[in-house]
Design a protein around this motif. Sequence first.
Motif, PDB file in Angstrom:
ATOM      1  N   VAL A 150       0.836  -1.206   0.000  1.00 51.71           N
ATOM      2  CA  VAL A 150       0.000   0.000   0.000  1.00 51.71           C
ATOM      3  C   VAL A 150       0.866   1.249   0.000  1.00 51.71           C
ATOM      4  N   ASP A 151       1.898   1.272   0.825  1.00 47.89           N
ATOM      5  CA  ASP A 151       2.824   2.411   0.810  1.00 47.89           C
ATOM      6  C   ASP A 151       3.391   2.629  -0.592  1.00 47.89           C
ATOM      7  N   ALA A 152       3.773   1.532  -1.222  1.00 47.85           N
ATOM      8  CA  ALA A 152       4.362   1.624  -2.561  1.00 47.85           C
ATOM      9  C   ALA A 152       3.348   2.140  -3.571  1.00 47.85           C
ATOM     10  N   LEU A 153       2.124   1.653  -3.515  1.00 46.82           N
ATOM     11  CA  LEU A 153       1.099   2.072  -4.461  1.00 46.82           C
ATOM     12  C   LEU A 153       0.747   3.549  -4.296  1.00 46.82           C
ATOM     13  N   VAL A 154       0.649   4.001  -3.070  1.00 46.43           N
ATOM     14  CA  VAL A 154       0.288   5.399  -2.835  1.00 46.43           C
ATOM     15  C   VAL A 154       1.393   6.326  -3.349  1.00 46.43           C
ATOM     16  N   GLY A 155       2.634   5.993  -3.034  1.00 48.68           N
ATOM     17  CA  GLY A 155       3.739   6.831  -3.481  1.00 48.68           C
ATOM     18  C   GLY A 155       3.942   6.790  -4.979  1.00 48.68           C
ATOM     19  N   ALA A 156       3.908   5.574  -5.560  1.00 44.12           N
ATOM     20  CA  ALA A 156       4.181   5.420  -6.990  1.00 44.12           C
ATOM     21  C   ALA A 156       2.995   5.802  -7.855  1.00 44.12           C
ATOM     22  N   GLY A 157       1.790   5.718  -7.298  1.00 42.11           N
ATOM     23  CA  GLY A 157       0.605   6.049  -8.077  1.00 42.11           C
ATOM     24  C   GLY A 157       0.247   7.519  -8.077  1.00 42.11           C
ATOM     25  N   TYR A 158       0.536   8.199  -6.951  1.00 42.05           N
ATOM     26  CA  TYR A 158       0.073   9.576  -6.803  1.00 42.05           C
ATOM     27  C   TYR A 158       1.202  10.599  -6.701  1.00 42.05           C
ATOM     28  N   GLY A 159       2.429  10.155  -6.517  1.00 39.82           N
ATOM     29  CA  GLY A 159       3.543  11.093  -6.499  1.00 39.82           C
ATOM     30  C   GLY A 159       3.621  11.866  -7.797  1.00 39.82           C
ATOM     31  N   SER A 160       3.987  13.135  -7.713  1.00 36.98           N
ATOM     32  CA  SER A 160       4.062  14.019  -8.880  1.00 36.98           C
ATOM     33  C   SER A 160       2.722  14.076  -9.619  1.00 36.98           C
ATOM     34  N   ALA A 161       1.618  13.902  -8.863  1.00 37.47           N
ATOM     35  CA  ALA A 161       0.257  13.922  -9.424  1.00 37.47           C
ATOM     36  C   ALA A 161       0.086  12.891 -10.534  1.00 37.47           C
ATOM     37  N   GLY A 162       0.887  11.819 -10.466  1.00 34.02           N
ATOM     38  CA  GLY A 162       0.788  10.765 -11.466  1.00 34.02           C
ATOM     39  C   GLY A 162       1.401  11.110 -12.804  1.00 34.02           C
ATOM     40  N   GLU A 163       2.079  12.249 -12.897  1.00 31.11           N
ATOM     41  CA  GLU A 163       2.650  12.696 -14.171  1.00 31.11           C
ATOM     42  C   GLU A 163       4.067  12.141 -14.337  1.00 31.11           C
ATOM     43  N   ARG A 164       4.165  10.831 -14.320  1.00 31.29           N
ATOM     44  CA  ARG A 164       5.437  10.133 -14.508  1.00 31.29           C
ATOM     45  C   ARG A 164       5.222   8.981 -15.471  1.00 31.29           C
ATOM     46  N   CYS A 165       6.178   8.766 -16.363  1.00 36.92           N
ATOM     47  CA  CYS A 165       6.050   7.615 -17.264  1.00 36.92           C
ATOM     48  C   CYS A 165       6.259   6.308 -16.519  1.00 36.92           C
ATOM     49  N   MET A 166       6.809   6.369 -15.316  1.00 41.08           N
ATOM     50  CA  MET A 166       6.989   5.158 -14.518  1.00 41.08           C
ATOM     51  C   MET A 166       6.005   5.080 -13.354  1.00 41.08           C
ATOM     52  N   ALA A 167       4.987   5.941 -13.333  1.00 41.92           N
ATOM     53  CA  ALA A 167       3.972   5.876 -12.285  1.00 41.92           C
ATOM     54  C   ALA A 167       3.241   4.542 -12.347  1.00 41.92           C
ATOM     55  N   VAL A 168       2.931   3.985 -11.194  1.00 44.57           N
ATOM     56  CA  VAL A 168       2.081   2.794 -11.155  1.00 44.57           C
ATOM     57  C   VAL A 168       0.635   3.261 -11.304  1.00 44.57           C
ATOM     58  N   SER A 169      -0.001   2.841 -12.371  1.00 46.28           N
ATOM     59  CA  SER A 169      -1.386   3.253 -12.605  1.00 46.28           C
ATOM     60  C   SER A 169      -2.365   2.085 -12.525  1.00 46.28           C
ATOM     61  N   VAL A 170      -1.839   0.856 -12.403  1.00 46.07           N
ATOM     62  CA  VAL A 170      -2.687  -0.332 -12.308  1.00 46.07           C
ATOM     63  C   VAL A 170      -2.179  -1.218 -11.175  1.00 46.07           C
ATOM     64  N   ALA A 171      -3.031  -1.480 -10.205  1.00 42.50           N
ATOM     65  CA  ALA A 171      -2.720  -2.452  -9.153  1.00 42.50           C
ATOM     66  C   ALA A 171      -3.438  -3.759  -9.490  1.00 42.50           C
ATOM     67  N   VAL A 172      -2.706  -4.868  -9.388  1.00 40.69           N
ATOM     68  CA  VAL A 172      -3.266  -6.177  -9.732  1.00 40.69           C
ATOM     69  C   VAL A 172      -3.154  -7.099  -8.521  1.00 40.69           C
ATOM     70  N   PRO A 173      -4.127  -7.066  -7.626  1.00 41.16           N
ATOM     71  CA  PRO A 173      -4.120  -8.019  -6.513  1.00 41.16           C
ATOM     72  C   PRO A 173      -4.544  -9.399  -7.007  1.00 41.16           C
ATOM     73  N   VAL A 174      -3.888 -10.435  -6.492  1.00 41.57           N
ATOM     74  CA  VAL A 174      -4.142 -11.804  -6.936  1.00 41.57           C
ATOM     75  C   VAL A 174      -5.047 -12.500  -5.920  1.00 41.57           C
ATOM     76  N   GLY A 175      -6.250 -12.841  -6.371  1.00 40.61           N
ATOM     77  CA  GLY A 175      -7.210 -13.504  -5.498  1.00 40.61           C
ATOM     78  C   GLY A 175      -8.160 -12.507  -4.857  1.00 40.61           C
ATOM     79  N   GLN A 176      -9.385 -12.962  -4.618  1.00 38.36           N
ATOM     80  CA  GLN A 176     -10.424 -12.093  -4.072  1.00 38.36           C
ATOM     81  C   GLN A 176     -10.067 -11.578  -2.682  1.00 38.36           C
ATOM     82  N   LYS A 177      -9.515 -12.442  -1.858  1.00 36.78           N
ATOM     83  CA  LYS A 177      -9.183 -12.042  -0.498  1.00 36.78           C
ATOM     84  C   LYS A 177      -8.118 -10.957  -0.489  1.00 36.78           C
ATOM     85  N   THR A 178      -7.103 -11.115  -1.331  1.00 39.37           N
ATOM     86  CA  THR A 178      -6.045 -10.103  -1.434  1.00 39.37           C
ATOM     87  C   THR A 178      -6.615  -8.788  -1.926  1.00 39.37           C
ATOM     88  N   ALA A 179      -7.494  -8.863  -2.931  1.00 37.39           N
ATOM     89  CA  ALA A 179      -8.077  -7.649  -3.504  1.00 37.39           C
ATOM     90  C   ALA A 179      -8.914  -6.895  -2.483  1.00 37.39           C
TER      91      ALA A 179
END
Length: 498
Positions: A266-295
């Motif tokens: 979660v820390d990684a997703l928040v920082g990588a997804g929203y840092g620099s307002a998402g204006e990065r070519c390396m921003a994480v824009s898709v999270a893929v949790p595996v399995g319903q429980k994880t999601a």
Amino acid sequence: MREIGHFIGGKTLAGTSGRFGDVFNPNTGEVQARVALASTAEVESAIQNAQNAQPAWAATNPQRRARVMFKFLELIAKETDALAALLSSEHGKTLADAKGDIQRGVEVVEFACGVPHLMKGEYSGGAGPGIDLYSIRQPLGVVAGITPFNFPAMIPLWKAAPAIACGNAFILKPSERDPSVPMRIAELFMEAGLPAGILNVVNGDKEAVDTILTDPRIMAVGFVGSTPIAQYIYATGCAHGKRVQCFGGAKNHMIVMPDADLDQAVDALVGAGYGSAGERCMAVSVAVPVGQKTADALVQKLIPRVESLKVGPSNDPQADYGPLVTKAHLNKVRDYVDLGVKEGAKLVVDGRGFKLQGYENGNFMGGCLFDEVTPDMTIYKEEIFGPVLSIVRARDYEEAVRLPSEHEYGNGVSIFTRDGDTARDFTDRVNVGMVGVNFAIPVPLAYHTFGGWKKSGFGDLNQHGPDSIRFYTKTKTVTARWPSGTKEGAEFVIPTMR
């Protein structure tokens, strides 16, 4: 009103085309400067200055070229705070993020200081009877870089530093949205001892770009930006006989396995997804949790974190991120969110209505979080380039590998897991150019190479690292034999080393 011109032949010059673009203050939405948009004649003047200066620079030994790089590092270190403030005022990223932008560019300059070693060729003594073989690397001549708004210090330095260190002259066409930092970088290189004409900055639009792409005096072009423009520049440059490297859009996935440390993820997703307002070519824009429980667990932890993001003016040291670069881009990102809702994605955090007191006309947007996004949706297919994170639920590991592998973009991807076998299998199989393991933004350090696959990258060689030296040089191979006093007569068959 402040006017920004060009840097040609070692001098800052006013524009003469009569055309200008607005440079906005993203915090207020107000126009803070006008930037001159170069005419074909102005770009040609920069190219001529570069062509005149390049032979003497190429003849300067690599150690002396490296000393200019070392001196530049001294100067930019003293100006980092001022440069960060300037960068932040035009782009909108926070001061801390602006310093990171500068630092990642500086690291490539540090790498380029090793050019005496990096340009070494190869030697084979006694390859044949009295025959020696050796290769040498030589600069291409005049080369160019066309760089984007989102990293106005880093990417110009990624392009210019290796090119110049190798003995080329460089034409930089930065983004007209935030041109002041590239102009100041050119001035600092001059102060560091770079000869006039070796680094020229022309601000402009398509007219300047097309001149760079078609002028026969420019031997190579590097580009970073959107994929449609990357494809245009690659096709046009190659059609005119140039060496071209282009880096386009991205849709970076982060796979969250059931055994992952969820708080770390979660820390990684928040920082990588929203840092620099998402204006990065390396921003994480898709999270893929595996399995319903994880999601379910991931969404439950993400919602309060996204809702509590602190959005503020770019000079607020407490802000997680600042405004988007322009009002037009803000509206584009909002339109994507509207489309996602229309397509049926579940908008669990809606930041579209965010307003900042005292900055009501600024380009601010709160964090948005989509759940239950599917691969057929536009918000999954296309790069949004804003503070928007989409959750695509994967039934199992195999589906999680397929999602980034089958997406048309292939810039970066990461996996969060405690299992070494899973991580090893993923890094081997995933069809993406840069991979992180428990590391959300896998941007390599300067002595490795940066580059995406598929529609994220066009060309055979990547940015920085050894590839940058290869891109900005050509190899000459010499076969030498000195007379030994014996005459063997004419040979009419192809030479061999028997």
